[in-house]
Design a protein around this motif. Structure first.
Motif, PDB file in Angstrom:
ATOM      1  N   PHE A  30       0.826  -1.091  -0.143  1.00 42.34           N
ATOM      2  CA  PHE A  30      -0.044  -0.150   0.013  1.00 42.34           C
ATOM      3  C   PHE A  30       0.883   1.137   0.122  1.00 42.34           C
ATOM      4  O   PHE A  30       2.161   1.299   0.501  1.00 42.34           O
ATOM      5  CB  PHE A  30      -0.829  -0.020   1.176  1.00 42.34           C
ATOM      6  CG  PHE A  30      -1.719  -1.054   1.443  1.00 42.34           C
ATOM      7  CD1 PHE A  30      -3.198  -0.943   0.951  1.00 42.34           C
ATOM      8  CD2 PHE A  30      -1.384  -2.529   1.954  1.00 42.34           C
ATOM      9  CE1 PHE A  30      -4.144  -2.130   0.757  1.00 42.34           C
ATOM     10  CE2 PHE A  30      -2.341  -3.142   2.065  1.00 42.34           C
ATOM     11  CZ  PHE A  30      -3.529  -3.161   1.604  1.00 42.34           C
ATOM     12  N   VAL A  31       0.443   2.121  -0.519  1.00 44.85           N
ATOM     13  CA  VAL A  31       0.993   3.420  -0.641  1.00 44.85           C
ATOM     14  C   VAL A  31       0.202   4.601   0.586  1.00 44.85           C
ATOM     15  O   VAL A  31      -0.988   4.423   0.560  1.00 44.85           O
ATOM     16  CB  VAL A  31       0.843   4.273  -1.958  1.00 44.85           C
ATOM     17  CG1 VAL A  31       1.483   5.712  -1.907  1.00 44.85           C
ATOM     18  CG2 VAL A  31       1.888   3.434  -2.963  1.00 44.85           C
ATOM     19  N   LEU A  32       1.104   5.142   1.447  1.00 41.36           N
ATOM     20  CA  LEU A  32       0.515   5.843   2.147  1.00 41.36           C
ATOM     21  C   LEU A  32       0.894   7.665   1.967  1.00 41.36           C
ATOM     22  O   LEU A  32       2.022   7.645   1.598  1.00 41.36           O
ATOM     23  CB  LEU A  32       1.045   5.738   3.621  1.00 41.36           C
ATOM     24  CG  LEU A  32       0.589   4.461   4.269  1.00 41.36           C
ATOM     25  CD1 LEU A  32       1.538   4.101   5.347  1.00 41.36           C
ATOM     26  CD2 LEU A  32      -0.965   4.341   4.583  1.00 41.36           C
ATOM     27  N   MET A  33       0.065   8.358   1.867  1.00 38.48           N
ATOM     28  CA  MET A  33       0.106   9.707   1.733  1.00 38.48           C
ATOM     29  C   MET A  33      -0.759  10.746   2.232  1.00 38.48           C
ATOM     30  O   MET A  33      -1.972  10.085   2.822  1.00 38.48           O
ATOM     31  CB  MET A  33      -0.045  10.121   0.020  1.00 38.48           C
ATOM     32  CG  MET A  33       0.728   9.496  -0.712  1.00 38.48           C
ATOM     33  SD  MET A  33       0.571  10.000  -2.451  1.00 38.48           S
ATOM     34  CE  MET A  33       1.069  11.836  -2.687  1.00 38.48           C
ATOM     35  N   PRO A  34      -0.405  11.779   2.962  1.00 36.45           N
ATOM     36  CA  PRO A  34      -1.036  12.816   3.490  1.00 36.45           C
ATOM     37  C   PRO A  34      -2.326  13.317   2.656  1.00 36.45           C
ATOM     38  O   PRO A  34      -2.233  13.495   1.374  1.00 36.45           O
ATOM     39  CB  PRO A  34      -0.459  13.852   3.898  1.00 36.45           C
ATOM     40  CG  PRO A  34       0.603  13.950   2.887  1.00 36.45           C
ATOM     41  CD  PRO A  34       0.775  12.599   2.431  1.00 36.45           C
ATOM     42  N   LYS A  35      -3.437  13.500   3.395  1.00 31.99           N
ATOM     43  CA  LYS A  35      -4.870  14.008   2.409  1.00 31.99           C
ATOM     44  C   LYS A  35      -4.503  15.616   2.272  1.00 31.99           C
ATOM     45  O   LYS A  35      -5.002  16.095   1.369  1.00 31.99           O
ATOM     46  CB  LYS A  35      -6.016  13.712   3.382  1.00 31.99           C
ATOM     47  CG  LYS A  35      -6.317  12.287   3.468  1.00 31.99           C
ATOM     48  CD  LYS A  35      -7.747  12.174   4.208  1.00 31.99           C
ATOM     49  CE  LYS A  35      -8.139  10.606   4.281  1.00 31.99           C
ATOM     50  NZ  LYS A  35      -9.545  10.411   5.017  1.00 31.99           N
ATOM     51  N   THR A  36      -3.967  16.352   3.228  1.00 29.22           N
ATOM     52  CA  THR A  36      -3.669  17.767   3.279  1.00 29.22           C
ATOM     53  C   THR A  36      -2.380  17.890   3.364  1.00 29.22           C
ATOM     54  O   THR A  36      -1.923  18.161   4.486  1.00 29.22           O
ATOM     55  CB  THR A  36      -4.559  18.639   4.219  1.00 29.22           C
ATOM     56  OG1 THR A  36      -6.005  18.095   4.175  1.00 29.22           O
ATOM     57  CG2 THR A  36      -4.480  19.922   3.929  1.00 29.22           C
ATOM     58  N   PRO A  37      -1.439  17.928   2.140  1.00 28.89           N
ATOM     59  CA  PRO A  37       0.006  17.730   2.391  1.00 28.89           C
ATOM     60  C   PRO A  37       0.208  19.111   2.663  1.00 28.89           C
ATOM     61  O   PRO A  37       0.012  20.249   2.417  1.00 28.89           O
ATOM     62  CB  PRO A  37       0.321  17.345   1.144  1.00 28.89           C
ATOM     63  CG  PRO A  37      -0.746  17.757   0.113  1.00 28.89           C
ATOM     64  CD  PRO A  37      -2.049  17.582   0.930  1.00 28.89           C
TER      65      PRO A  37
END
Length: 351
Positions: A282-289
């Motif tokens: 899975f890739v994890l990223m911020p919703k509001t970077p």
């Protein structure tokens, strides 16, 4: 190339105004995905000129780095609970599917020759089975003369998504493992030697006669001069050789639409031909970077992988995601990212 919703003007301006920043994408996490990630980053650079720097430091460290936004994307082979994602302001989505295999170092044993049940693997890692000629192993390998030699257990010492899928599988097939060990990226191993990353486990197993460990399948294939892999009994009672076809057979039962934030684990999946320790990265990223231009570049890389990285994945015996799941991920981005960078990789070539 698929058509995508237009990128918001502010992100377009950022990508055009800061090409150097957009072209240096930083990721970290899973060693499970590292072999194919190396292929993807090379191909993406050749196509777009953009550099992706990926650190294969383990899923646990990858999670910590993306949580602090020290990288532009993290990777993990253990999906986070949706409540945890909401608390941290993160989103997650799959990028590729593969398998975890038991690997052994026994002279004369060929790849795919030794059979294991989940219960036998659990009992080995619990220290209940100590020798290769134990009756429990011999009973399922009647045609192989396994030696009267001690088993040396090898496991991961870092926070590992490979460990999560291994321990998750053992918890599903062994009540004692579930009660005493549980599952996670790290567990309190009752015995054995620890290696860091898939490479560390592979090295230790290759050095120690009689050793057993667990690896992402590509790592095992790359080291067949020193180690072999075993086959594992699946939920239908069949002993299944690990390969892209058996990983795909396990993935075929997945209902991704039913799970919020793609929170789904593929171990012990149903199906006559399903490999039982199939795993997803899975890739994890911020919703509001904090750095929207960097997130735009990271999403561009991931989108390029999903749309164009199939051949690299298949060459290394990973399973690329099906088109319907890729479309679902695209919709998820539109719903999750504060200002979704809906561009195609071809757009970066013109910068």
């Amino acid at each position: 190339m698929k058509k995508h919703i237009a990128l918001p003007i502010i992100l377009t301006a950022l990508l055009v105004a800061t090409p150097g920043l957009a072209a240096e994408i930083r990721g970290a996490g899973s060693t499970f995905v590292s072999p194919v990630m190396a292929k993807w980053t090379d191909a993406y650079k050749s196509k777009t000129g953009n550099v992706v720097s990926y650190q294969a430091v383990g899923s646990g460290i990858g999670f910590n780095l993306i949580k602090k936004e020290a990288v532009d994307f993290g990777t993990s082979d253990m999906p986070l609970d949706p409540k945890e994602l909401d608390r941290l302001g993160l989103m997650q989505f799959p990028i590729v599917i593969g398998g975890v295999v038991p690997v052994i170092n026994i002279a004369g044993v060929k790849p795919g020759q030794v059979r294991f049940t989940g219960q036998v693997l659990a009992d080995i890692y619990l220290g209940k089975i100590k020798s290769w000629n134990d009756p429990a192993i011999s009973a399922i390998n009647p045609d192989i003369g396994l030696p009267n030699a001690p088993i040396t257990v090898v496991h991961r010492i870092d926070g590992s998504g490979t460990t999560f899928n291994w321990s998750n599988y053992l918890a599903k097939v062994s009540p004692q493992w579930k009660a005493s060990m549980g599952e996670g990226t790290a567990v309190e191993w009752p015995l054995g030697l620890g290696g860091r990353g898939n490479d560390g486990v592979a090295s230790l197993v290759g050095l120690i006669p009689g050793a057993i460990g667990y690896l992402e399948y590509t790592y095992a294939l790359q080291r067949l001069d020193r180690i072999s892999f075993g086959i594992v009994q699946n939920s239908a009672g069949n002993y299944v050789v690990p390969d892209a076809a058996s990983f795909q057979a396990a993935a075929a039962s997945a209902d991704w639409k039913a799970e919020k934030d793609f929170h789904l684990v593929l171990t012990n999946a149903p199906g006559e031909d399903a490999y039982p320790i199939t795993a997803t990265t899975f890739v994890l990223m911020p919703k509001t970077p904090k750095y929207p231009e960097r997130s735009a570049a990271a999403v561009d890389f991931v989108r390029w992988v999903l749309d164009n990285g199939k051949s690299q994945a298949e060459t290394l015996n990973y399973v690329p995601l099906p088109p319907a799941l890729i479309d679902q991920i695209e919709r998820y981005w539109q719903q999750s990212i504060a200002a979704v960078p809906a561009i195609s990789a071809s757009a970066t070539v013109k910068r």
